[in-house]
Scaffold this motif. Structure first.
Motif, PDB file in Angstrom:
ATOM      1  N   SER A  59       0.943  -1.208  -0.067  1.00 50.85           N
ATOM      2  CA  SER A  59       0.164  -0.014   0.132  1.00 50.85           C
ATOM      3  C   SER A  59       0.797   1.070  -0.118  1.00 50.85           C
ATOM      4  O   SER A  59       1.753   1.028   0.444  1.00 50.85           O
ATOM      5  CB  SER A  59      -0.806   0.007   1.295  1.00 50.85           C
ATOM      6  OG  SER A  59      -0.190   0.174   2.523  1.00 50.85           O
ATOM      7  N   TYR A  70       2.462   2.272  -2.526  1.00 52.08           N
ATOM      8  CA  TYR A  70       3.501   2.089  -3.473  1.00 52.08           C
ATOM      9  C   TYR A  70       2.638   1.066  -4.469  1.00 52.08           C
ATOM     10  O   TYR A  70       2.234   0.230  -4.286  1.00 52.08           O
ATOM     11  CB  TYR A  70       4.574   1.257  -2.860  1.00 52.08           C
ATOM     12  CG  TYR A  70       5.662   0.946  -3.833  1.00 52.08           C
ATOM     13  CD1 TYR A  70       5.879  -0.345  -4.382  1.00 52.08           C
ATOM     14  CD2 TYR A  70       6.703   1.849  -4.025  1.00 52.08           C
ATOM     15  CE1 TYR A  70       6.843  -0.778  -5.322  1.00 52.08           C
ATOM     16  CE2 TYR A  70       8.027   1.390  -4.739  1.00 52.08           C
ATOM     17  CZ  TYR A  70       7.863   0.060  -5.405  1.00 52.08           C
ATOM     18  OH  TYR A  70       9.001  -0.340  -6.116  1.00 52.08           O
ATOM     19  N   SER A  71       2.897   1.498  -5.585  1.00 52.28           N
ATOM     20  CA  SER A  71       2.568   0.924  -6.926  1.00 52.28           C
ATOM     21  C   SER A  71       3.402  -0.175  -7.511  1.00 52.28           C
ATOM     22  O   SER A  71       4.624  -0.081  -7.855  1.00 52.28           O
ATOM     23  CB  SER A  71       2.417   1.663  -8.045  1.00 52.28           C
ATOM     24  OG  SER A  71       1.893   0.977  -9.241  1.00 52.28           O
ATOM     25  N   SER A  82       3.697  -2.036  -9.732  1.00 54.05           N
ATOM     26  CA  SER A  82       3.927  -2.073 -11.305  1.00 54.05           C
ATOM     27  C   SER A  82       4.993  -1.433 -11.997  1.00 54.05           C
ATOM     28  O   SER A  82       5.172  -1.296 -12.980  1.00 54.05           O
ATOM     29  CB  SER A  82       2.353  -1.734 -11.844  1.00 54.05           C
ATOM     30  OG  SER A  82       2.287  -0.350 -11.781  1.00 54.05           O
ATOM     31  N   THR A  83       5.509  -0.643 -11.020  1.00 54.86           N
ATOM     32  CA  THR A  83       6.464   0.483 -11.371  1.00 54.86           C
ATOM     33  C   THR A  83       7.773   0.061 -10.338  1.00 54.86           C
ATOM     34  O   THR A  83       7.727  -0.183  -9.365  1.00 54.86           O
ATOM     35  CB  THR A  83       6.201   1.750 -11.152  1.00 54.86           C
ATOM     36  OG1 THR A  83       5.976   2.221  -9.700  1.00 54.86           O
ATOM     37  CG2 THR A  83       4.921   2.247 -11.888  1.00 54.86           C
ATOM     38  N   SER A 109      10.369  -3.671 -12.914  1.00 61.45           N
ATOM     39  CA  SER A 109       9.179  -3.552 -13.735  1.00 61.45           C
ATOM     40  C   SER A 109       9.700  -2.552 -15.222  1.00 61.45           C
ATOM     41  O   SER A 109       8.789  -2.818 -16.056  1.00 61.45           O
ATOM     42  CB  SER A 109       8.091  -2.271 -13.171  1.00 61.45           C
ATOM     43  OG  SER A 109       8.732  -1.018 -12.925  1.00 61.45           O
ATOM     44  N   GLN A 135       3.347 -11.420  -9.754  1.00 58.31           N
ATOM     45  CA  GLN A 135       2.678 -10.544  -9.109  1.00 58.31           C
ATOM     46  C   GLN A 135       1.377  -9.976  -9.983  1.00 58.31           C
ATOM     47  O   GLN A 135       1.244 -10.342 -11.161  1.00 58.31           O
ATOM     48  CB  GLN A 135       3.566  -8.988  -9.155  1.00 58.31           C
ATOM     49  CG  GLN A 135       3.874  -8.560 -10.442  1.00 58.31           C
ATOM     50  CD  GLN A 135       4.656  -7.379 -10.209  1.00 58.31           C
ATOM     51  OE1 GLN A 135       5.768  -7.279  -9.329  1.00 58.31           O
ATOM     52  NE2 GLN A 135       4.550  -6.110 -10.825  1.00 58.31           N
ATOM     53  N   ASN A 159      -1.106  -7.052 -10.453  1.00 56.95           N
ATOM     54  CA  ASN A 159      -1.101  -5.456 -10.110  1.00 56.95           C
ATOM     55  C   ASN A 159      -2.247  -5.009  -9.746  1.00 56.95           C
ATOM     56  O   ASN A 159      -2.185  -4.087  -9.144  1.00 56.95           O
ATOM     57  CB  ASN A 159      -0.561  -4.960 -11.638  1.00 56.95           C
ATOM     58  CG  ASN A 159       0.811  -5.149 -11.951  1.00 56.95           C
ATOM     59  OD1 ASN A 159       1.546  -5.474 -11.304  1.00 56.95           O
ATOM     60  ND2 ASN A 159       1.025  -5.070 -13.191  1.00 56.95           N
ATOM     61  N   ASN A 199      -2.036  -5.291  -6.256  1.00 58.42           N
ATOM     62  CA  ASN A 199      -0.791  -4.649  -5.748  1.00 58.42           C
ATOM     63  C   ASN A 199      -0.293  -5.594  -4.911  1.00 58.42           C
ATOM     64  O   ASN A 199       0.300  -5.372  -3.578  1.00 58.42           O
ATOM     65  CB  ASN A 199      -1.371  -3.294  -5.167  1.00 58.42           C
ATOM     66  CG  ASN A 199      -0.164  -2.228  -5.123  1.00 58.42           C
ATOM     67  OD1 ASN A 199       0.500  -2.173  -6.217  1.00 58.42           O
ATOM     68  ND2 ASN A 199       0.025  -1.379  -4.411  1.00 58.42           N
ATOM     69  N   TYR A 207      12.304   2.601  -5.392  1.00 53.17           N
ATOM     70  CA  TYR A 207      12.191   3.370  -6.416  1.00 53.17           C
ATOM     71  C   TYR A 207      13.226   3.796  -7.127  1.00 53.17           C
ATOM     72  O   TYR A 207      14.463   3.456  -6.518  1.00 53.17           O
ATOM     73  CB  TYR A 207      11.519   5.150  -5.937  1.00 53.17           C
ATOM     74  CG  TYR A 207      10.219   5.077  -5.502  1.00 53.17           C
ATOM     75  CD1 TYR A 207       9.763   5.458  -4.190  1.00 53.17           C
ATOM     76  CD2 TYR A 207       8.905   4.910  -6.552  1.00 53.17           C
ATOM     77  CE1 TYR A 207       8.663   5.226  -3.878  1.00 53.17           C
ATOM     78  CE2 TYR A 207       7.780   4.716  -6.070  1.00 53.17           C
ATOM     79  CZ  TYR A 207       7.465   4.962  -4.506  1.00 53.17           C
ATOM     80  OH  TYR A 207       6.350   4.988  -3.942  1.00 53.17           O
TER      81      TYR A 207
END
Length: 125
Positions: free
Chosen positions: A25, A27-28, A30-31, A54, A73, A75, A78, A101
């Motif tokens: 949560s 944080y995505s 998918s990236t 990703s 995963q 997406n 999440n 990141y």
């Protein structure tokens, strides 16, 4: 605020299987980069087990788990998963989900600012 919550650990016999989950949560997944580290009993270092970036490229697997562990995963949920099969006693340890990141998926733990609390995996007969 980024939060990672692992689940799915447990005790299994050698040759058994487990599926670990990491729900994110704030944080995505998918990236950027997200994956799994393991801390073995008596060791301070957390070693990378499986990482997924990703931005492309194949996932990273530690040589000791290649062919037995699979990272995936969902997406939409999440959530990232680590499917572990053919478990060995040396796979035992605390498994942590980690995320960061930025470009790439470093195999060192220091570049990852976000960590879950871990889930214990014990493989013994």
């Amino acid at each position: 605020q980024v939060k990672l919550v692992e689940s799915g650990g447990g005790s299994v016999q050698p040759g058994g299987s487990l599926r670990l989950s990491c729900a994110a949560s704030g944080y995505s997944i998918s990236t950027h980069c997200m994956g799994w580290f393991r801390q073995k009993p008596g060791q301070e270092r957390r070693e990378a087990v499986a990482l997924r970036y990703s931005g492309g490229g194949d996932p990273y697997y530690d040589f000791s788990v290649e062919g037995r562990f699979f990272i995936s995963q969902e997406n939409a949920e999440n959530t990232q998963y680590l499917d572990m099969s053919g478990l060995k006693p040396e796979d035992s340890g605390m498994y942590y989900c980690a995320a960061r990141y930025g470009a790439g998926c470093p195999q060192q733990s220091d570049p990852y600012p976000y960590w879950g609390r871990g889930t214990q995996v014990t493989v013994s007969s």
